[in-house]
Design an enzyme around this catalytic site. Sequence first.
Site, PDB file in Angstrom:
ATOM      1  N   GLY A   1      29.510  34.684  14.355  1.00 48.70           N
ATOM      2  CA  GLY A   1      30.055  35.139  15.636  1.00 48.70           C
ATOM      3  C   GLY A   1      31.399  34.466  15.879  1.00 48.70           C
TER       4      GLY A   1
ATOM      5  CE  LYS B   1      29.201  25.316  27.296  1.00 49.42           C
ATOM      6  NZ  LYS B   1      29.383  25.783  25.932  1.00 49.42           N
TER       7      LYS B   1
ATOM      8  CG  ASN C   1      27.319  32.011  31.779  1.00 48.02           C
ATOM      9  OD1 ASN C   1      28.384  31.772  32.332  1.00 48.02           O
ATOM     10  ND2 ASN C   1      27.061  31.610  30.553  1.00 48.02           N
TER      11      ASN C   1
HETATM   12  O1  KPL Z   1      30.601  28.209  29.101  1.00 50.94           O
HETATM   13  C1  KPL Z   1      30.896  29.180  29.722  1.00 50.94           C
HETATM   14  C2  KPL Z   1      30.491  30.485  29.171  1.00 50.94           C
HETATM   15  O2  KPL Z   1      31.301  31.394  29.129  1.00 50.94           O
HETATM   16  O3  KPL Z   1      29.343  30.602  28.745  1.00 50.94           O
HETATM   17  C3  KPL Z   1      31.587  29.085  31.028  1.00 50.94           C
HETATM   18  C4  KPL Z   1      33.013  29.525  30.914  1.00 50.94           C
HETATM   19  C5  KPL Z   1      31.553  27.664  31.519  1.00 50.94           C
HETATM   20  C6  KPL Z   1      30.899  29.935  32.068  1.00 50.94           C
HETATM   21  O4  KPL Z   1      29.622  29.513  32.313  1.00 50.94           O
END
Ligand code: KPL
Length: 311
Positions: free
Chosen positions: A12, A182, A190
């Site tokens: 990916g 995270k 998300n």
């Molecule tokens: O890590 C990310 C993603 O795109 O999965 C961010 C930009 C932090 C958004 O949650």
Amino acid sequence: MSPSTHWIVGPGALGRLITHRLVGRVPVRLLGRRLLPARQTLVTPAGDPLVQTLAMARIDVLPQETPAVVHLTTKAHAAEAAHAAIAEHLPAGVPLVLWQNGFACQPRLTERHHGPVLCATTTEGAHVQSEDRVTHAGHGHTFLGALNGDHTDLARTLARTLSEAGLPAEAADDIRLRLWRKLAVNAAINPLVARYTIRNGQLRDRPFRPMVERLIVEVSAILDAEGVTPPGGGGVEDWRRLVWQVIEATANNRASMLQDVLASRPTEHEAILAPLLAAASRHQLPAPCLAQHLHDLRFRAEKLAVPPTLC
Ligand code: KPL
């Protein structure tokens, strides 16, 4: 001859980005279920195309070589199957690096793999344009470490290799905390951007802002109970600061879950939301918005239409 090739399993965006960057510095091979065109282009953050020939292999026809290290760069939901496909062909002791989001496959594969396991968390931004083209949208930073804090020399060596290849990285002795942070940010951003098909920055506006706030409150209570602290020390204010900082910094981005939805791919909802909801239920904490998003994303995964909710 000692093994020297880095295997990157999962072609990916992230897998191709790492492969492109490592080529010419260390032997590297990109492995997937099917072969991509060997001639691949990486569009750099400056917009310049870098065209390179990448060595590839299929995971069902593994090359006769022992890798120095295996980087598993699949999406979270594909990681355990990809590991199962290669594990029996690897001698014991080959290090594994897990690049997945969330906190699902990491403890299981750390237990299962016959060798050192590091987890990586990265803010490198990349997305696939086509079979032979990937865009490195923005520079980021990567942390590497074992869940139990072991293998620090390995983490330092790999961090140096990645940094020298243009992917700044450092060893971390608190990778579990970093993975959960995270996950927390991903959980607040998300599901919403994926549901409403919006860029991250649009979360700052109505009607989305209060939805983010509700998710932050739920996530913060669960992670406080789990002893997972935000940068700054703890409490909902620090989680709020972290989430809004990331939204600000990535305002123009399409988050990974939205990219998956737009490309009709499975999303990483199980790896991101299910561990939070499991923790909520351990601590008997309500998490109605998180639960609703997980429910909706599971419905989507089953190809069922669901009416939008306001969480
Ligand atoms: O890590 C990310 C993603 O795109 O999965 C961010 C930009 C932090 C958004 O949650």
